[in-house]
Design a protein around this motif. Structure first.
Motif, mmCIF file in Angstrom:
data_model
loop_
_atom_site.group_PDB
_atom_site.id
_atom_site.type_symbol
_atom_site.label_atom_id
_atom_site.label_comp_id
_atom_site.label_asym_id
_atom_site.label_seq_id
_atom_site.Cartn_x
_atom_site.Cartn_y
_atom_site.Cartn_z
ATOM 1 N N THR A 104 0.783 -1.391 -0.150
ATOM 2 C CA THR A 104 0.086 0.080 -0.018
ATOM 3 C C THR A 104 0.880 1.357 -0.047
ATOM 4 O O THR A 104 0.595 2.198 -0.637
ATOM 5 N N PHE A 105 1.773 1.092 0.875
ATOM 6 C CA PHE A 105 2.944 2.391 0.848
ATOM 7 C C PHE A 105 3.399 2.585 -0.581
ATOM 8 O O PHE A 105 3.489 3.741 -1.034
ATOM 9 N N SER A 106 3.870 1.526 -1.223
ATOM 10 C CA SER A 106 4.506 1.463 -2.612
ATOM 11 C C SER A 106 3.431 2.097 -3.593
ATOM 12 O O SER A 106 3.959 2.728 -4.520
ATOM 13 N N GLU A 107 2.157 1.511 -3.558
ATOM 14 C CA GLU A 107 1.307 2.099 -4.343
ATOM 15 C C GLU A 107 0.806 3.621 -4.285
ATOM 16 O O GLU A 107 0.589 4.145 -4.975
ATOM 17 N N ALA A 108 1.004 4.096 -3.083
ATOM 18 C CA ALA A 108 0.715 5.545 -2.479
ATOM 19 C C ALA A 108 1.840 6.228 -3.320
ATOM 20 O O ALA A 108 1.353 7.289 -3.884
ATOM 21 N N ASP A 119 3.145 10.086 -7.252
ATOM 22 C CA ASP A 119 4.356 10.485 -8.231
ATOM 23 C C ASP A 119 3.792 10.538 -9.456
ATOM 24 O O ASP A 119 4.240 11.397 -10.220
ATOM 25 N N LEU A 120 3.151 9.676 -9.839
ATOM 26 C CA LEU A 120 2.332 9.793 -11.136
ATOM 27 C C LEU A 120 1.303 10.888 -11.264
ATOM 28 O O LEU A 120 1.568 11.895 -12.505
ATOM 29 N N ASP A 121 0.704 11.469 -10.453
ATOM 30 C CA ASP A 121 0.079 12.585 -10.256
ATOM 31 C C ASP A 121 0.837 13.787 -10.656
ATOM 32 O O ASP A 121 0.416 14.633 -11.195
ATOM 33 N N LYS A 122 2.133 13.827 -9.785
ATOM 34 C CA LYS A 122 2.921 15.020 -9.847
ATOM 35 C C LYS A 122 3.472 14.908 -11.513
ATOM 36 O O LYS A 122 3.705 16.131 -12.031
ATOM 37 N N LEU A 123 3.834 13.894 -11.933
ATOM 38 C CA LEU A 123 4.251 13.989 -13.435
ATOM 39 C C LEU A 123 3.131 14.399 -14.253
ATOM 40 O O LEU A 123 3.598 15.001 -15.321
ATOM 41 N N MET A 124 1.957 14.042 -14.154
ATOM 42 C CA MET A 124 1.038 14.362 -14.891
ATOM 43 C C MET A 124 0.528 15.776 -14.566
ATOM 44 O O MET A 124 -0.757 16.276 -15.217
ATOM 45 N N ARG A 125 0.871 16.603 -13.477
ATOM 46 C CA ARG A 125 0.542 17.681 -13.180
ATOM 47 C C ARG A 125 -1.013 17.652 -12.870
ATOM 48 O O ARG A 125 -1.915 18.896 -13.114
ATOM 49 N N SER A 161 -6.026 15.125 -8.102
ATOM 50 C CA SER A 161 -5.855 13.859 -8.058
ATOM 51 C C SER A 161 -4.498 13.494 -7.002
ATOM 52 O O SER A 161 -4.736 12.565 -6.200
ATOM 53 N N MET A 162 -3.642 14.316 -6.927
ATOM 54 C CA MET A 162 -2.542 14.342 -5.953
ATOM 55 C C MET A 162 -3.032 14.493 -4.697
ATOM 56 O O MET A 162 -2.752 14.033 -3.810
ATOM 57 N N LYS A 163 -4.020 15.603 -4.615
ATOM 58 C CA LYS A 163 -4.329 15.991 -3.187
ATOM 59 C C LYS A 163 -5.442 14.608 -2.833
ATOM 60 O O LYS A 163 -5.171 14.358 -1.621
ATOM 61 N N LEU A 164 -6.124 14.351 -3.726
ATOM 62 C CA LEU A 164 -7.175 13.140 -3.064
ATOM 63 C C LEU A 164 -6.192 11.920 -2.736
ATOM 64 O O LEU A 164 -6.372 11.393 -1.890
ATOM 65 N N ASN A 165 -5.245 11.522 -3.740
ATOM 66 C CA ASN A 165 -4.527 10.620 -3.511
ATOM 67 C C ASN A 165 -3.584 10.557 -2.097
ATOM 68 O O ASN A 165 -3.677 9.719 -1.320
#
Length: 103
Positions: free
Chosen positions: A29-33, A38-44, A48-52
């Protein structure tokens, strides 16, 4: 818990329960988080980054409590498994529909 986060929380928690061992649940779960954020950051994708970020913190908090106390909130676990099961059933139905259209 805020209603906005509840379904996502239960989905991720339910997904974590596919693993029997609490240590594995915490690790994956930590790895998935980390991966999701990180993916949200890359996609700007700030929303989604806040939600995740919020949802994974809530899930990891629950898993850490379980790890430290060896106690599981059975009612919450059951809800999480039901939400996860519905999502998996919906995916299976969509895949079945896709395969029918393919032929």
């Amino acid at each position: 818990m805020h209603k906005e986060y509840e379904e996502n929380f239960l989905t991720i928690l339910g997904y974590s329960y596919r693993l029997e061992d609490i240590k594995q649940r915490l690790f994956f779960t930590f790895s998935e988080a980390v991966y999701a954020i990180d993916l949200d950051k890359l996609m700007r994708n700030e929303d989604s980054m806040k939600l995740n970020s919020i949802v994974y913190i809530l899930v990891l908090d629950e898993l850490i409590k379980e790890y430290l106390t060896n106690e599981t909130n059975q009612e919450q676990k059951q809800k999480a498994l039901e939400v996860y099961k519905k999502i998996e059933q919906r995916k299976a139905a969509e895949n079945k529909k896709y395969h029918i259209y393919q032929y």
